[in-house]
Design a protein around this motif. Structure first.
Motif, PDB file in Angstrom:
ATOM      1  N   TRP A   1     -15.416 -18.461  18.886  1.00 28.60           N
ATOM      2  CA  TRP A   1     -14.659 -17.593  18.418  1.00 28.60           C
ATOM      3  C   TRP A   1     -14.357 -16.462  19.216  1.00 28.60           C
ATOM      4  N   GLY A   2     -13.078 -15.800  19.059  1.00 28.13           N
ATOM      5  CA  GLY A   2     -13.022 -14.503  20.017  1.00 28.13           C
ATOM      6  C   GLY A   2     -12.816 -15.024  21.361  1.00 28.13           C
ATOM      7  N   PRO A   3     -13.631 -14.182  22.162  1.00 29.14           N
ATOM      8  CA  PRO A   3     -13.592 -14.576  23.801  1.00 29.14           C
ATOM      9  C   PRO A   3     -14.179 -15.993  24.328  1.00 29.14           C
TER      10      PRO A   3
ATOM     11  N   ASP B   1     -20.543 -22.193   5.374  1.00 32.71           N
ATOM     12  CA  ASP B   1     -19.435 -22.466   6.218  1.00 32.71           C
ATOM     13  C   ASP B   1     -18.733 -21.504   6.954  1.00 32.71           C
ATOM     14  N   LEU B   2     -19.512 -20.549   7.310  1.00 34.61           N
ATOM     15  CA  LEU B   2     -18.919 -19.184   7.920  1.00 34.61           C
ATOM     16  C   LEU B   2     -18.113 -19.745   9.207  1.00 34.61           C
ATOM     17  N   ASN B   3     -18.599 -20.686   9.822  1.00 34.75           N
ATOM     18  CA  ASN B   3     -17.704 -21.208  11.080  1.00 34.75           C
ATOM     19  C   ASN B   3     -16.357 -21.583  10.766  1.00 34.75           C
ATOM     20  N   LYS B   4     -16.158 -22.130   9.654  1.00 39.49           N
ATOM     21  CA  LYS B   4     -14.775 -22.385   9.191  1.00 39.49           C
ATOM     22  C   LYS B   4     -14.028 -21.465   8.474  1.00 39.49           C
ATOM     23  N   ARG B   5     -14.521 -20.335   8.127  1.00 39.33           N
ATOM     24  CA  ARG B   5     -13.753 -18.989   7.673  1.00 39.33           C
ATOM     25  C   ARG B   5     -13.924 -17.801   8.428  1.00 39.33           C
ATOM     26  N   TRP B   6     -14.701 -17.686   9.595  1.00 36.55           N
ATOM     27  CA  TRP B   6     -14.872 -16.708  10.225  1.00 36.55           C
ATOM     28  C   TRP B   6     -13.441 -15.904  10.855  1.00 36.55           C
ATOM     29  N   GLU B   7     -12.603 -16.811  11.313  1.00 39.63           N
ATOM     30  CA  GLU B   7     -11.270 -16.231  12.076  1.00 39.63           C
ATOM     31  C   GLU B   7     -10.281 -15.720  11.155  1.00 39.63           C
ATOM     32  N   GLY B   8     -10.336 -16.063   9.878  1.00 40.07           N
ATOM     33  CA  GLY B   8      -9.750 -15.707   8.529  1.00 40.07           C
ATOM     34  C   GLY B   8     -10.188 -14.425   7.945  1.00 40.07           C
ATOM     35  N   LEU B   9     -11.287 -14.024   8.215  1.00 43.18           N
ATOM     36  CA  LEU B   9     -11.846 -12.956   7.631  1.00 43.18           C
ATOM     37  C   LEU B   9     -11.455 -11.494   7.944  1.00 43.18           C
ATOM     38  N   PRO B  10     -11.247 -10.584   7.365  1.00 40.06           N
ATOM     39  CA  PRO B  10     -10.737  -9.085   7.814  1.00 40.06           C
ATOM     40  C   PRO B  10     -12.019  -8.505   8.726  1.00 40.06           C
ATOM     41  N   SER B  11     -11.487  -8.057   9.555  1.00 41.24           N
ATOM     42  CA  SER B  11     -12.774  -7.422  10.675  1.00 41.24           C
ATOM     43  C   SER B  11     -13.630  -6.516   9.713  1.00 41.24           C
ATOM     44  N   SER B  12     -13.185  -5.913   8.756  1.00 45.59           N
ATOM     45  CA  SER B  12     -14.370  -5.177   8.149  1.00 45.59           C
ATOM     46  C   SER B  12     -15.443  -5.927   7.326  1.00 45.59           C
ATOM     47  N   ASP B  13     -15.136  -7.164   6.798  1.00 46.81           N
ATOM     48  CA  ASP B  13     -15.888  -8.189   6.240  1.00 46.81           C
ATOM     49  C   ASP B  13     -16.858  -8.548   7.559  1.00 46.81           C
ATOM     50  N   GLN B  14     -16.016  -9.048   8.497  1.00 49.55           N
ATOM     51  CA  GLN B  14     -16.905  -9.385   9.710  1.00 49.55           C
ATOM     52  C   GLN B  14     -18.101  -8.548  10.158  1.00 49.55           C
TER      53      GLN B  14
END
Length: 129
Positions: free
Chosen positions: A56-58, A9-22
């Protein structure tokens, strides 16, 4: 392979992850994608697709669901206000000047004909019906 907890379920959590984890997940998935794609789990394939092409993002949509109705309502409201103001101004406008009457314009045409004005195009001054 990446753990299911990392990519599930990365699509649901991606925006909330810290950039280092991303960045770490992106690097790990890039390494996994260099292997045979048959070895990737379905969750890893979904995660790779979402990171590359997901919203996500742009690529995040500018308008959320339900915004279309708000935009339509705003446009209708704006057109209604503009139409109301137009009618209000037309009702309170002064009478047309006497030079806009048909008789005045026909007399102007006769005057221009008598002076041979503008021989290349017509010189009709009639604007009102």
């Amino acid at each position: 392979s990446l753990s299911n907890a990392t990519v599930a379920d990365l699509n649901k959590r991606w925006e909330g992850l810290p950039s280092s984890d991303q960045e770490e997940i992106i690097l790990q998935l890039n390494e996994r994608q260099k292997l045979n794609w048959k070895e990737l789990t379905p969750e890893e394939k979904k995660a790779a697709w979402y990171i590359s092409y997901g919203e996500w993002g742009p690529r995040r949509p500018v308008h959320q669901k339900g915004d279309g109705l708000k935009i339509f309502g705003g446009v209708v409201l704006g057109l209604g206000i503009a139409s109301g103001l137009f009618v209000l101004f037309r009702l309170n406008a002064p009478a047309q000047p006497k030079t806009m009457t048909r008789e005045w314009q026909e007399a102007s045409d006769e005057y221009l004909k008598s002076k041979n004005a503008n021989p290349f195009t017509s010189y009709s001054q009639i604007q009102s019906k």
